[in-house]
Design a protein around this motif. Structure first.
Motif, PDB file in Angstrom:
ATOM      1  N   MET A  38       0.821  -1.205   0.000  1.00 18.72           N
ATOM      2  CA  MET A  38       0.000   0.000   0.000  1.00 18.72           C
ATOM      3  C   MET A  38       0.861   1.263   0.000  1.00 18.72           C
ATOM      4  O   MET A  38       0.546   2.256  -0.656  1.00 18.72           O
ATOM      5  N   PHE A  39       1.976   1.205   0.720  1.00 18.68           N
ATOM      6  CA  PHE A  39       2.905   2.333   0.732  1.00 18.68           C
ATOM      7  C   PHE A  39       3.458   2.558  -0.677  1.00 18.68           C
ATOM      8  O   PHE A  39       3.541   3.696  -1.154  1.00 18.68           O
ATOM      9  N   GLY A  40       3.820   1.477  -1.349  1.00 20.18           N
ATOM     10  CA  GLY A  40       4.333   1.579  -2.706  1.00 20.18           C
ATOM     11  C   GLY A  40       3.293   2.112  -3.671  1.00 20.18           C
ATOM     12  O   GLY A  40       3.604   2.914  -4.558  1.00 20.18           O
ATOM     13  N   ILE A  41       2.037   1.683  -3.502  1.00 17.72           N
ATOM     14  CA  ILE A  41       0.964   2.180  -4.374  1.00 17.72           C
ATOM     15  C   ILE A  41       0.754   3.682  -4.161  1.00 17.72           C
ATOM     16  O   ILE A  41       0.560   4.438  -5.119  1.00 17.72           O
ATOM     17  N   GLY A  42       0.805   4.112  -2.898  1.00 17.86           N
ATOM     18  CA  GLY A  42       0.676   5.542  -2.609  1.00 17.86           C
ATOM     19  C   GLY A  42       1.798   6.334  -3.254  1.00 17.86           C
ATOM     20  O   GLY A  42       1.573   7.396  -3.857  1.00 17.86           O
ATOM     21  N   THR A  43       3.024   5.816  -3.135  1.00 20.10           N
ATOM     22  CA  THR A  43       4.170   6.457  -3.781  1.00 20.10           C
ATOM     23  C   THR A  43       3.993   6.461  -5.289  1.00 20.10           C
ATOM     24  O   THR A  43       4.272   7.456  -5.965  1.00 20.10           O
ATOM     25  N   MET A  44       3.505   5.358  -5.824  1.00 22.08           N
ATOM     26  CA  MET A  44       3.299   5.233  -7.269  1.00 22.08           C
ATOM     27  C   MET A  44       2.316   6.276  -7.787  1.00 22.08           C
ATOM     28  O   MET A  44       2.546   6.905  -8.831  1.00 22.08           O
ATOM     29  N   ILE A  45       1.228   6.487  -7.066  1.00 27.71           N
ATOM     30  CA  ILE A  45       0.226   7.478  -7.487  1.00 27.71           C
ATOM     31  C   ILE A  45       0.862   8.846  -7.662  1.00 27.71           C
ATOM     32  O   ILE A  45       0.674   9.520  -8.685  1.00 27.71           O
ATOM     33  N   MET A  46       1.639   9.257  -6.667  1.00 26.19           N
ATOM     34  CA  MET A  46       2.254  10.585  -6.715  1.00 26.19           C
ATOM     35  C   MET A  46       3.386  10.643  -7.737  1.00 26.19           C
ATOM     36  O   MET A  46       3.576  11.667  -8.409  1.00 26.19           O
ATOM     37  N   GLN A  47       4.141   9.556  -7.885  1.00 28.13           N
ATOM     38  CA  GLN A  47       5.226   9.554  -8.856  1.00 28.13           C
ATOM     39  C   GLN A  47       4.708   9.572 -10.290  1.00 28.13           C
ATOM     40  O   GLN A  47       5.333  10.152 -11.181  1.00 28.13           O
ATOM     41  N   ILE A  48       3.561   8.967 -10.530  1.00 24.93           N
ATOM     42  CA  ILE A  48       2.946   9.034 -11.855  1.00 24.93           C
ATOM     43  C   ILE A  48       2.528  10.471 -12.154  1.00 24.93           C
ATOM     44  O   ILE A  48       2.741  10.988 -13.258  1.00 24.93           O
ATOM     45  N   ILE A  49       1.943  11.133 -11.139  1.00 23.76           N
ATOM     46  CA  ILE A  49       1.524  12.530 -11.313  1.00 23.76           C
ATOM     47  C   ILE A  49       2.733  13.419 -11.577  1.00 23.76           C
ATOM     48  O   ILE A  49       2.746  14.221 -12.530  1.00 23.76           O
ATOM     49  N   PHE A  50       3.761  13.287 -10.747  1.00 23.67           N
ATOM     50  CA  PHE A  50       4.954  14.115 -10.920  1.00 23.67           C
ATOM     51  C   PHE A  50       5.700  13.736 -12.197  1.00 23.67           C
ATOM     52  O   PHE A  50       6.296  14.596 -12.850  1.00 23.67           O
ATOM     53  N   GLY A  51       5.669  12.455 -12.548  1.00 27.87           N
ATOM     54  CA  GLY A  51       6.298  12.032 -13.790  1.00 27.87           C
ATOM     55  C   GLY A  51       5.651  12.699 -14.989  1.00 27.87           C
ATOM     56  O   GLY A  51       6.334  13.130 -15.924  1.00 27.87           O
ATOM     57  N   ALA A  52       4.319  12.822 -14.954  1.00 26.73           N
ATOM     58  CA  ALA A  52       3.604  13.504 -16.036  1.00 26.73           C
ATOM     59  C   ALA A  52       3.991  14.980 -16.109  1.00 26.73           C
ATOM     60  O   ALA A  52       4.178  15.540 -17.189  1.00 26.73           O
ATOM     61  N   ILE A  53       4.126  15.604 -14.934  1.00 25.66           N
ATOM     62  CA  ILE A  53       4.519  17.017 -14.890  1.00 25.66           C
ATOM     63  C   ILE A  53       5.939  17.199 -15.404  1.00 25.66           C
ATOM     64  O   ILE A  53       6.208  18.051 -16.258  1.00 25.66           O
ATOM     65  N   PHE A  54       6.864  16.390 -14.895  1.00 22.37           N
ATOM     66  CA  PHE A  54       8.259  16.473 -15.346  1.00 22.37           C
ATOM     67  C   PHE A  54       8.363  16.210 -16.849  1.00 22.37           C
ATOM     68  O   PHE A  54       9.125  16.869 -17.557  1.00 22.37           O
ATOM     69  N   GLY A  55       7.597  15.242 -17.308  1.00 20.26           N
ATOM     70  CA  GLY A  55       7.667  14.873 -18.716  1.00 20.26           C
ATOM     71  C   GLY A  55       7.200  15.965 -19.650  1.00 20.26           C
ATOM     72  O   GLY A  55       7.570  15.994 -20.827  1.00 20.26           O
ATOM     73  N   ASN A  56       6.383  16.895 -19.156  1.00 18.89           N
ATOM     74  CA  ASN A  56       5.850  17.977 -19.982  1.00 18.89           C
ATOM     75  C   ASN A  56       6.634  19.275 -19.866  1.00 18.89           C
ATOM     76  O   ASN A  56       6.288  20.255 -20.530  1.00 18.89           O
ATOM     77  N   ILE A  57       7.665  19.289 -19.027  1.00 18.91           N
ATOM     78  CA  ILE A  57       8.423  20.526 -18.830  1.00 18.91           C
ATOM     79  C   ILE A  57       8.944  21.079 -20.148  1.00 18.91           C
ATOM     80  O   ILE A  57       8.857  22.282 -20.420  1.00 18.91           O
ATOM     81  N   LEU A  58       9.477  20.220 -20.991  1.00 15.62           N
ATOM     82  CA  LEU A  58      10.104  20.674 -22.232  1.00 15.62           C
ATOM     83  C   LEU A  58       9.095  21.130 -23.273  1.00 15.62           C
ATOM     84  O   LEU A  58       9.464  21.802 -24.244  1.00 15.62           O
ATOM     85  N   ARG A  59       7.829  20.778 -23.089  1.00 16.98           N
ATOM     86  CA  ARG A  59       6.806  21.193 -24.043  1.00 16.98           C
ATOM     87  C   ARG A  59       6.423  22.655 -23.854  1.00 16.98           C
ATOM     88  O   ARG A  59       5.719  23.228 -24.687  1.00 16.98           O
ATOM     89  N   ALA A  60       6.878  23.259 -22.760  1.00 14.37           N
ATOM     90  CA  ALA A  60       6.502  24.652 -22.478  1.00 14.37           C
ATOM     91  C   ALA A  60       7.177  25.620 -23.443  1.00 14.37           C
ATOM     92  O   ALA A  60       6.710  26.738 -23.634  1.00 14.37           O
ATOM     93  N   LYS A  61       8.279  25.228 -24.048  1.00 11.45           N
ATOM     94  CA  LYS A  61       9.005  26.094 -24.982  1.00 11.45           C
ATOM     95  C   LYS A  61       8.769  25.622 -26.402  1.00 11.45           C
ATOM     96  O   LYS A  61       8.882  24.445 -26.708  1.00 11.45           O
ATOM     97  N   LYS A  62       8.437  26.572 -27.282  1.00 13.99           N
ATOM     98  CA  LYS A  62       8.192  26.220 -28.671  1.00 13.99           C
ATOM     99  C   LYS A  62       9.484  25.756 -29.335  1.00 13.99           C
ATOM    100  O   LYS A  62      10.474  26.465 -29.361  1.00 13.99           O
TER     101      LYS A  62
END
Length: 298
Positions: free
Chosen positions: A177-201
């Protein structure tokens, strides 16, 4: 209703359902706060994929390995074998191993080889070939290794929650359950990190170059930093006790310590510098009209 104080300082006599709920929430707190065993790795792989889907996949795969290890850890906690963490400080060895695996992955991305020296060749600006794709399969390995790191959250689920379970059959569940909780947040942050470079044309080719180059540099140089810090902790254990209180009662935010500084150095300093340097290289090549220089290697 379970409050934050009960989550961070669980009482005895909890029901199995309460133990699992607290473990899940602790995992989400662990994934949301700057942790040296999760953020640098998720950031590196997610930004290398430069997309929501790729970032989420990086967060998921890392957390999958991490979850498996945490389930093993709480089982060891239940049967008493996790006491080794009370006897020995394993931060140094874990940092060295995590850093070594990071450096290997970074070397592969930048040079197509899992081990490559000299170091200065990795930052050489003479070539603007697009580095190799980020090997996401390595995130599972990172997760398994990083799970052996031990902090405040691991202490709670291993030595407070796991021993309260009725039998060894339930022992892996708090870690799961601890790992699943970590996974939920890491997926969210992974999505945010993954889109950082899309901010610049930029063109798809430029973004690919910047993403992979940045990921490779963060993994390689961040890995070297981890190994150096790990070696210093082994040689001078008192370093690991350094901490300046922030007055915040949440673990990973409660003090400026070695783990917090590792996150700042890898994600903040090395990550930011890598992105800036890679952008300059990509756009300089375009502005100078160097056609065909930015070639794909994978």
């Amino acid at each position: 209703m379970i409050g934050l104080s009960e989550i961070l300082n669980p009482p005895t006599g909890l029901l199995v359902s309460e133990i699992l709920l607290i473990s899940l929430i602790l995992g989400m707190l662990h994934g949301a706060t700057p942790d040296e065993h999760t953020w640098p790795i998720t950031f590196s792989y997610a930004i290398g994929k430069y997309s929501t889907k790729g970032g989420m996949k990086a967060g998921f795969l890392f957390s999958a390995g991490f979850t498996a290890q945490r389930a093993l850890l709480t089982t060891l906690g239940y049967i008493g074998l996790a006491a080794i963490y009370k006897e020995y400080n394993l931060d140094g060895p874990v940092y060295i191993i995590v850093g070594f695996v990071m450096a290997i992955a970074g070397s592969y991305i930048l040079k197509g080889r899992y081990l490559h020296l000299p170091i200065d060749a990795l930052m050489k600006h003479g070539s603007h070939e697009i580095p190799r794709d980020v090997p996401l399969r390595m995130t599972v390995v990172h997760g398994l290794i990083a799970g052996f790191g031990f902090g405040a959250y691991a202490t709670i689920i291993t030595f407070v929650l796991a021993p309260q379970l009725p039998s060894v059959i339930y022992a892996p569940l708090p870690g799961l359950m601890f790992g699943i909780g970590t996974m939920i947040m890491q997926i969210i942050f992974g999505a945010i990190f993954g889109n950082i470079l899309r901010a610049k044309k930029a063109s798809e080719e430029q973004i690919t170059y910047v993403a992979r180059k940045s990921a490779g540099r963060v993994l390689y140089y961040g890995g070297l930093v981890f190994m150096v810090v790990g070696a210093l902790i082994i040689a001078f254990p008192q370093i690991d006790n350094f901490a300046i209180s922030t007055g915040i009662s949440i673990p990973n935010l409660d003090a400026i310590d070695v783990s917090f500084l590792l996150v700042v150095m890898t994600v903040g300093l090395i990550g930011l510098l890598s992105i800036i340097t890679s952008f300059r290289e990509a756009f300089k090549t375009t502005s100078q009209g160097e056609k065909g220089v930015m070639k794909r290697t994978a």
